[in-house]
Design an enzyme around this catalytic site. Structure first.
Site, PDB file in Angstrom:
ATOM      1  N   GLY A  28     -11.513  -4.362   0.462  1.00 25.81           N
ATOM      2  CA  GLY A  28     -11.786  -3.015  -0.031  1.00 25.81           C
ATOM      3  C   GLY A  28     -10.637  -2.409  -0.809  1.00 25.81           C
ATOM      4  O   GLY A  28      -9.660  -3.085  -1.139  1.00 25.81           O
ATOM      5  N   LEU A  30     -10.867  -1.375  -3.952  1.00 26.68           N
ATOM      6  CA  LEU A  30     -10.967  -2.319  -5.058  1.00 26.68           C
ATOM      7  C   LEU A  30     -10.194  -1.865  -6.294  1.00 26.68           C
ATOM      8  O   LEU A  30     -10.082  -0.676  -6.570  1.00 26.68           O
ATOM      9  CB  LEU A  30     -12.444  -2.519  -5.421  1.00 26.68           C
ATOM     10  CG  LEU A  30     -13.334  -2.951  -4.255  1.00 26.68           C
ATOM     11  CD1 LEU A  30     -14.770  -3.118  -4.732  1.00 26.68           C
ATOM     12  CD2 LEU A  30     -12.827  -4.236  -3.616  1.00 26.68           C
ATOM     13  N   HIS A  31      -9.664  -2.856  -6.996  1.00 24.37           N
ATOM     14  CA  HIS A  31      -8.973  -2.597  -8.265  1.00 24.37           C
ATOM     15  C   HIS A  31      -9.421  -3.651  -9.266  1.00 24.37           C
ATOM     16  O   HIS A  31     -10.291  -4.486  -8.962  1.00 24.37           O
ATOM     17  CB  HIS A  31      -7.451  -2.603  -8.060  1.00 24.37           C
ATOM     18  CG  HIS A  31      -6.951  -3.813  -7.325  1.00 24.37           C
ATOM     19  ND1 HIS A  31      -7.035  -5.079  -7.853  1.00 24.37           N
ATOM     20  CD2 HIS A  31      -6.411  -3.962  -6.090  1.00 24.37           C
ATOM     21  CE1 HIS A  31      -6.526  -5.948  -6.992  1.00 24.37           C
ATOM     22  NE2 HIS A  31      -6.160  -5.295  -5.903  1.00 24.37           N
ATOM     23  N   HIS A  34      -9.873  -7.292  -8.138  1.00 27.88           N
ATOM     24  CA  HIS A  34     -11.146  -7.624  -7.478  1.00 27.88           C
ATOM     25  C   HIS A  34     -12.277  -7.682  -8.500  1.00 27.88           C
ATOM     26  O   HIS A  34     -13.142  -8.555  -8.439  1.00 27.88           O
ATOM     27  CB  HIS A  34     -11.519  -6.542  -6.448  1.00 27.88           C
ATOM     28  CG  HIS A  34     -10.534  -6.383  -5.341  1.00 27.88           C
ATOM     29  ND1 HIS A  34      -9.697  -5.294  -5.252  1.00 27.88           N
ATOM     30  CD2 HIS A  34     -10.263  -7.154  -4.267  1.00 27.88           C
ATOM     31  CE1 HIS A  34      -8.947  -5.399  -4.180  1.00 27.88           C
ATOM     32  NE2 HIS A  34      -9.263  -6.513  -3.552  1.00 27.88           N
ATOM     33  N   GLN A 145      -5.593 -15.700  -7.704  1.00 21.55           N
ATOM     34  CA  GLN A 145      -4.345 -16.478  -7.695  1.00 21.55           C
ATOM     35  C   GLN A 145      -3.169 -15.640  -7.186  1.00 21.55           C
ATOM     36  O   GLN A 145      -2.149 -16.172  -6.789  1.00 21.55           O
ATOM     37  CB  GLN A 145      -4.091 -17.008  -9.118  1.00 21.55           C
ATOM     38  CG  GLN A 145      -2.747 -17.678  -9.353  1.00 21.55           C
ATOM     39  CD  GLN A 145      -2.544 -18.947  -8.521  1.00 21.55           C
ATOM     40  OE1 GLN A 145      -3.508 -19.535  -8.034  1.00 21.55           O
ATOM     41  NE2 GLN A 145      -1.297 -19.344  -8.352  1.00 21.55           N
ATOM     42  N   SER A 182      -2.579  -4.827  -6.874  1.00 27.58           N
ATOM     43  CA  SER A 182      -2.674  -4.970  -5.421  1.00 27.58           C
ATOM     44  C   SER A 182      -3.084  -3.624  -4.843  1.00 27.58           C
ATOM     45  O   SER A 182      -2.658  -2.573  -5.352  1.00 27.58           O
ATOM     46  CB  SER A 182      -1.298  -5.360  -4.856  1.00 27.58           C
ATOM     47  OG  SER A 182      -1.253  -5.099  -3.470  1.00 27.58           O
ATOM     48  N   ARG A 184      -1.996  -2.479  -2.285  1.00 25.50           N
ATOM     49  CA  ARG A 184      -0.772  -1.894  -1.715  1.00 25.50           C
ATOM     50  C   ARG A 184       0.091  -1.190  -2.762  1.00 25.50           C
ATOM     51  O   ARG A 184       1.023  -0.473  -2.393  1.00 25.50           O
ATOM     52  CB  ARG A 184       0.049  -2.969  -0.993  1.00 25.50           C
ATOM     53  CG  ARG A 184      -0.629  -3.471   0.281  1.00 25.50           C
ATOM     54  CD  ARG A 184       0.240  -4.437   1.067  1.00 25.50           C
ATOM     55  NE  ARG A 184      -0.331  -4.724   2.366  1.00 25.50           N
ATOM     56  CZ  ARG A 184      -0.997  -5.857   2.685  1.00 25.50           C
ATOM     57  NH1 ARG A 184      -1.171  -6.795   1.784  1.00 25.50           N
ATOM     58  NH2 ARG A 184      -1.473  -6.022   3.904  1.00 25.50           N
TER      59      ARG A 184
END
Ligand code: PAF
Length: 276
Positions: A28, A30-31, A34, A145, A182, A184
């Protein structure tokens, strides 16, 4: 787009989906990273299923499960817009019912790199991915990747457990300034974001050196180390120059290699990599 929660709802929804079926597992928030997996899945499959589940077993007790960013309404809107047929958002009661005690462990490629710093991480990843595969039974599954070791681990597990699933690994998506996408990244303030650019810049410098003929593993590692350490806000955990599929650390001249790293920028742990 159907939103399903239980295994029965998922099974019913899968019954009517044309094959081949592409699957994009996510945690979840999402960026674009994704969404590039979702787009690739849509290109290569007749139907697309995505899952959203922040899997607790791949987080250590001192990691960020509780603060991991979440925005299910936004995620659902993005998946719908991208043409996903079914989104599966299971609960922890469904994934790990009371008394749960069965694990999938991939033994060797989980040991170095992330596995050495996060010793319980890949057991959680391979277990949840196996459970997601069992439930969704896709023809193809799409991974980024960005999590290079995860991709190697999932490929190994898929082969070892004879899943009839093709694992497709998609390139890293980056911000315009080079920062690998990411969930994060949202933790970073502006100063930290600037310092975090040293990861991709270090990798670019190593790539340029490789293209100019530098082949020594130590020299390639050192280029990245020097760039990251030039920033005050970074705390380098490791830089590795390893074989891209066995993940064995390389010494001396290399023909090809995966340069990967983990770096704390403030409190945020970031990873990035490049295959040369
Ligand atoms: O890469 C991720 O987002 C997760 O590790 C995955 C594959 C969805 C398993 O929880």
């Amino acid at each position: 787009m159907k939103h399903v929660i239980t295994l029965n709802e998922l099974r019913d929804a899968l019954d009517s989906l044309p094959r081949p079926l592409g699957f994009v597992p996510t945690m979840g928030y999402l960026h674009e990273g994704h969404m590039s997996l979702v787009r690739r899945a849509a290109e290569e499959s007749a139907s697309v299923v995505a899952s959203i589940y922040a899997n607790p077993t791949q987080f250590a007790p001192d990691e960020d499960l509780d603060t991991y960013p979440r925005d299910i309404p936004r995620d659902k809107a993005m998946l719908k817009e991208a043409g996903v047929d079914v989104v599966w958002i299971p609960t922890t009661e469904i994934m790990y019912p009371e008394g749960y005690q069965t694990w999938v462990t991939v033994e060797v490629v989980t040991q170095p790199l992330e596995g050495a710093r996060r010793p319980t991480h890949f057991r959680g990843v391979s277990t949840v991915v196996a459970k997601l595969f069992n439930a969704v039974r896709p023809d193809k599954a799409f991974f980024g990747q960005k999590d290079a070791q995860q991709a190697v681990v999932v490929k190994r597990m898929t082969q070892d457990l004879s899943y009839p699933i093709e694992i497709v690994v998609c390139p890293i998506e980056r911000e315009e300034d080079g920062l690998a996408m990411s969930s994060r990244n949202t933790y970073l303030n502006e100063e930290e974001h600037q310092a975090a650019l040293s990861l991709s810049q270090g990798l670019k410098l190593a790539q340029t050196a490789f293209q100019s003929g530098e082949r020594d593993a130590d020299a390639l590692r050192q280029i990245v180390i020097d760039r990251v350490n030039a920033e005050e806000l970074t705390d380098l955990q490791y830089v590795s120059c390893a074989h891209p599929s066995t993940l064995e650390e390389l010494e001396g001249d290399v023909e090809t290699c995966l340069i990967s790293m983990a770096v704390f920028v403030g409190q945020t742990r970031l990873i990035d990599n490049i295959v040369l």
